[in-house]
Scaffold this motif. Structure first.
Motif, PDB file in Angstrom:
ATOM      1  N   GLU A 116      19.626 -12.870  -3.676  1.00 42.76           N
ATOM      2  CA  GLU A 116      18.168 -12.812  -3.719  1.00 42.76           C
ATOM      3  C   GLU A 116      17.581 -14.138  -3.268  1.00 42.76           C
ATOM      4  OE1 GLU A 116      16.795 -14.181  -8.123  1.00 42.76           O
ATOM      5  OE2 GLU A 116      17.413 -12.092  -7.932  1.00 42.76           O
ATOM      6  N   ALA A 117      16.299 -14.095  -2.923  1.00 39.91           N
ATOM      7  CA  ALA A 117      15.594 -15.308  -2.507  1.00 39.91           C
ATOM      8  C   ALA A 117      14.095 -15.099  -2.660  1.00 39.91           C
ATOM      9  CB  ALA A 117      15.925 -15.666  -1.063  1.00 39.91           C
ATOM     10  N   CYS A 118      13.405 -16.211  -2.811  1.00 42.93           N
ATOM     11  CA  CYS A 118      11.947 -16.236  -2.896  1.00 42.93           C
ATOM     12  C   CYS A 118      11.378 -16.216  -1.473  1.00 42.93           C
ATOM     13  CB  CYS A 118      11.528 -17.510  -3.626  1.00 42.93           C
ATOM     14  SG  CYS A 118       9.757 -17.787  -3.637  1.00 42.93           S
ATOM     15  N   THR A 119      10.207 -15.610  -1.313  1.00 39.82           N
ATOM     16  CA  THR A 119       9.585 -15.608   0.015  1.00 39.82           C
ATOM     17  C   THR A 119       9.350 -17.027   0.510  1.00 39.82           C
ATOM     18  OG1 THR A 119       7.426 -15.329  -1.041  1.00 39.82           O
ATOM     19  CG2 THR A 119       8.465 -13.360  -0.149  1.00 39.82           C
ATOM     20  N   CYS A 120       9.132 -17.958  -0.421  1.00 39.87           N
ATOM     21  CA  CYS A 120       8.912 -19.352  -0.023  1.00 39.87           C
ATOM     22  C   CYS A 120      10.171 -19.972   0.594  1.00 39.87           C
ATOM     23  CB  CYS A 120       8.428 -20.182  -1.202  1.00 39.87           C
ATOM     24  SG  CYS A 120       9.539 -20.195  -2.616  1.00 39.87           S
ATOM     25  N   ASP A 121      11.356 -19.436   0.262  1.00 38.91           N
ATOM     26  CA  ASP A 121      12.609 -19.900   0.864  1.00 38.91           C
ATOM     27  C   ASP A 121      12.971 -19.114   2.120  1.00 38.91           C
ATOM     28  OD1 ASP A 121      12.993 -21.794  -1.175  1.00 38.91           O
ATOM     29  OD2 ASP A 121      14.029 -20.321  -2.446  1.00 38.91           O
ATOM     30  N   LEU A 122      12.563 -17.852   2.157  1.00 39.03           N
ATOM     31  CA  LEU A 122      12.930 -16.988   3.279  1.00 39.03           C
ATOM     32  C   LEU A 122      12.216 -17.372   4.570  1.00 39.03           C
ATOM     33  CD1 LEU A 122      13.009 -13.607   1.375  1.00 39.03           C
ATOM     34  CD2 LEU A 122      14.942 -14.641   2.573  1.00 39.03           C
ATOM     35  N   ALA A 123      10.936 -17.681   4.484  1.00 39.86           N
ATOM     36  CA  ALA A 123      10.163 -17.997   5.696  1.00 39.86           C
ATOM     37  C   ALA A 123      10.764 -19.169   6.471  1.00 39.86           C
ATOM     38  CB  ALA A 123       8.706 -18.247   5.352  1.00 39.86           C
ATOM     39  N   PRO A 124      11.028 -20.311   5.833  1.00 37.74           N
ATOM     40  CA  PRO A 124      11.621 -21.417   6.595  1.00 37.74           C
ATOM     41  C   PRO A 124      13.045 -21.105   7.072  1.00 37.74           C
ATOM     42  CG  PRO A 124      10.971 -22.156   4.380  1.00 37.74           C
ATOM     43  CD  PRO A 124      10.677 -20.699   4.477  1.00 37.74           C
ATOM     44  N   ALA A 125      13.765 -20.307   6.307  1.00 38.53           N
ATOM     45  CA  ALA A 125      15.158 -20.003   6.666  1.00 38.53           C
ATOM     46  C   ALA A 125      15.251 -19.223   7.967  1.00 38.53           C
ATOM     47  CB  ALA A 125      15.836 -19.227   5.543  1.00 38.53           C
ATOM     48  N   VAL A 126      14.268 -18.367   8.227  1.00 42.70           N
ATOM     49  CA  VAL A 126      14.306 -17.562   9.451  1.00 42.70           C
ATOM     50  C   VAL A 126      13.293 -18.034  10.492  1.00 42.70           C
ATOM     51  CG1 VAL A 126      15.246 -15.521   8.302  1.00 42.70           C
ATOM     52  CG2 VAL A 126      12.781 -15.773   8.481  1.00 42.70           C
ATOM     53  N   GLY A 127      12.545 -19.083  10.173  1.00 41.61           N
ATOM     54  CA  GLY A 127      11.613 -19.663  11.138  1.00 41.61           C
ATOM     55  C   GLY A 127      10.400 -18.805  11.431  1.00 41.61           C
ATOM     56  N   LEU A 128       9.937 -18.071  10.433  1.00 41.62           N
ATOM     57  CA  LEU A 128       8.754 -17.222  10.591  1.00 41.62           C
ATOM     58  C   LEU A 128       7.734 -17.582   9.519  1.00 41.62           C
ATOM     59  CD1 LEU A 128      10.562 -13.791  11.131  1.00 41.62           C
ATOM     60  CD2 LEU A 128       9.476 -15.205  12.881  1.00 41.62           C
TER      61      LEU A 128
END
Length: 129
Positions: A59-71
Protein backbone atom coordinates in the motif's frame (compact mmCIF):
# COMPACT_ATOMS: atom_id res chain seq x y z
CA UNK A 1 -13.24 2.85 -33.40
CA UNK A 2 -12.71 0.57 -30.36
CA UNK A 3 -15.71 -0.92 -28.65
CA UNK A 4 -16.43 0.67 -25.28
CA UNK A 5 -16.72 -1.77 -22.40
CA UNK A 6 -19.42 -1.26 -19.80
CA UNK A 7 -18.49 0.50 -16.57
CA UNK A 8 -18.19 -2.05 -13.81
CA UNK A 9 -18.29 -1.01 -10.18
CA UNK A 10 -17.92 -4.59 -8.97
CA UNK A 11 -15.06 -4.84 -6.53
CA UNK A 12 -15.52 -8.54 -5.81
CA UNK A 13 -12.62 -10.65 -7.07
CA UNK A 14 -13.14 -12.22 -10.45
CA UNK A 15 -13.73 -15.91 -10.30
CA UNK A 16 -13.45 -17.70 -13.58
CA UNK A 17 -11.62 -20.65 -15.00
CA UNK A 18 -8.48 -20.06 -17.06
CA UNK A 19 -9.22 -19.05 -20.64
CA UNK A 20 -7.42 -22.16 -21.84
CA UNK A 21 -9.78 -24.48 -19.92
CA UNK A 22 -12.84 -24.07 -22.12
CA UNK A 23 -13.79 -22.95 -25.61
CA UNK A 24 -17.13 -21.66 -24.29
CA UNK A 25 -16.04 -18.80 -22.02
CA UNK A 26 -19.22 -17.25 -20.52
CA UNK A 27 -19.98 -13.71 -21.67
CA UNK A 28 -20.43 -12.38 -18.12
CA UNK A 29 -17.00 -13.71 -17.13
CA UNK A 30 -15.50 -12.28 -20.32
CA UNK A 31 -16.89 -8.80 -19.58
CA UNK A 32 -15.69 -8.87 -15.95
CA UNK A 33 -12.23 -9.99 -17.00
CA UNK A 34 -12.02 -7.49 -19.89
CA UNK A 35 -13.00 -4.53 -17.69
CA UNK A 36 -10.31 -5.39 -15.17
CA UNK A 37 -7.66 -5.97 -17.81
CA UNK A 38 -8.61 -2.69 -19.48
CA UNK A 39 -8.23 -0.87 -16.15
CA UNK A 40 -4.77 -2.37 -15.74
CA UNK A 41 -3.71 -1.79 -19.37
CA UNK A 42 -2.23 1.66 -18.86
CA UNK A 43 1.47 2.38 -18.24
CA UNK A 44 0.76 4.76 -15.34
CA UNK A 45 -1.58 2.28 -13.65
CA UNK A 46 0.90 -0.54 -14.07
CA UNK A 47 3.58 1.64 -12.48
CA UNK A 48 1.24 2.51 -9.60
CA UNK A 49 0.48 -1.16 -8.97
CA UNK A 50 4.19 -2.05 -9.20
CA UNK A 51 5.09 0.69 -6.72
CA UNK A 52 2.43 -0.42 -4.24
CA UNK A 53 3.46 -4.07 -4.59
CA UNK A 54 7.02 -3.12 -3.65
CA UNK A 55 5.92 -1.38 -0.44
CA UNK A 56 5.23 -2.84 3.01
CA UNK A 57 1.66 -4.16 3.16
CA UNK A 58 1.42 -3.48 -0.60
CA UNK A 59 0.00 0.00 0.00
CA UNK A 60 0.96 3.64 -0.36
CA UNK A 61 -0.36 7.13 0.25
CA UNK A 62 -1.30 9.29 -2.74
CA UNK A 63 1.31 11.75 -1.48
CA UNK A 64 3.98 9.05 -2.09
CA UNK A 65 2.52 7.69 -5.32
CA UNK A 66 2.53 10.94 -7.31
CA UNK A 67 6.29 11.60 -7.02
CA UNK A 68 7.07 7.90 -7.50
CA UNK A 69 5.46 7.83 -10.94
CA UNK A 70 6.18 11.45 -11.89
CA UNK A 71 2.55 12.54 -12.21
CA UNK A 72 0.44 15.13 -10.43
CA UNK A 73 -1.71 14.05 -7.48
CA UNK A 74 -4.97 14.72 -9.37
CA UNK A 75 -3.78 12.52 -12.28
CA UNK A 76 -2.71 9.78 -9.89
CA UNK A 77 -6.08 10.02 -8.11
CA UNK A 78 -7.85 9.57 -11.45
CA UNK A 79 -5.84 6.42 -12.20
CA UNK A 80 -6.38 5.07 -8.70
CA UNK A 81 -10.13 5.62 -9.01
CA UNK A 82 -10.14 3.55 -12.20
CA UNK A 83 -8.20 0.77 -10.46
CA UNK A 84 -10.53 0.96 -7.47
CA UNK A 85 -13.68 0.71 -9.62
CA UNK A 86 -12.21 -2.41 -11.21
CA UNK A 87 -11.59 -3.94 -7.78
CA UNK A 88 -7.81 -3.97 -8.16
CA UNK A 89 -7.07 -1.58 -5.27
CA UNK A 90 -8.88 -0.46 -2.15
CA UNK A 91 -8.58 2.82 -0.27
CA UNK A 92 -8.63 3.96 3.32
CA UNK A 93 -8.62 7.52 4.63
CA UNK A 94 -6.16 8.12 7.44
CA UNK A 95 -6.46 11.65 8.69
CA UNK A 96 -5.76 14.00 5.78
CA UNK A 97 -4.23 11.26 3.59
CA UNK A 98 -5.73 8.48 1.52
CA UNK A 99 -3.87 5.18 1.39
CA UNK A 100 -4.40 2.74 -1.45
CA UNK A 101 -3.66 -0.97 -1.17
CA UNK A 102 -3.39 -3.59 -3.89
CA UNK A 103 -6.13 -6.20 -3.78
CA UNK A 104 -3.74 -9.12 -4.23
CA UNK A 105 -6.60 -11.62 -4.57
CA UNK A 106 -7.91 -9.72 -7.61
CA UNK A 107 -4.44 -9.49 -9.20
CA UNK A 108 -3.88 -13.23 -8.64
CA UNK A 109 -7.30 -13.98 -10.16
CA UNK A 110 -6.28 -12.10 -13.31
CA UNK A 111 -3.11 -14.17 -13.49
CA UNK A 112 -5.04 -17.41 -13.10
CA UNK A 113 -7.56 -16.41 -15.76
CA UNK A 114 -4.94 -15.66 -18.41
CA UNK A 115 -2.38 -18.31 -17.40
CA UNK A 116 -1.08 -20.54 -20.14
CA UNK A 117 1.24 -23.49 -19.78
CA UNK A 118 4.05 -21.92 -21.80
CA UNK A 119 7.23 -23.81 -22.67
CA UNK A 120 10.11 -23.15 -20.27
CA UNK A 121 12.07 -21.33 -22.99
CA UNK A 122 9.37 -18.67 -23.31
CA UNK A 123 9.07 -18.15 -19.57
CA UNK A 124 12.72 -17.22 -19.18
CA UNK A 125 12.80 -14.49 -21.83
CA UNK A 126 12.81 -10.91 -20.51
CA UNK A 127 9.80 -8.67 -21.22
CA UNK A 128 11.84 -6.38 -23.47
CA UNK A 129 12.74 -9.19 -25.88
Amino acid sequence: MPKTLPVLDDVSPICCAPLSSTADFPMDDAVRLAVRLKALADPARLRLIAFMLSRPNQEACTCDLAPAVGLSEPTVSHHLKTLEKAGLVSKERRGMNVHYAVESTAIRALGVAIHLDAPATLETQPCSA
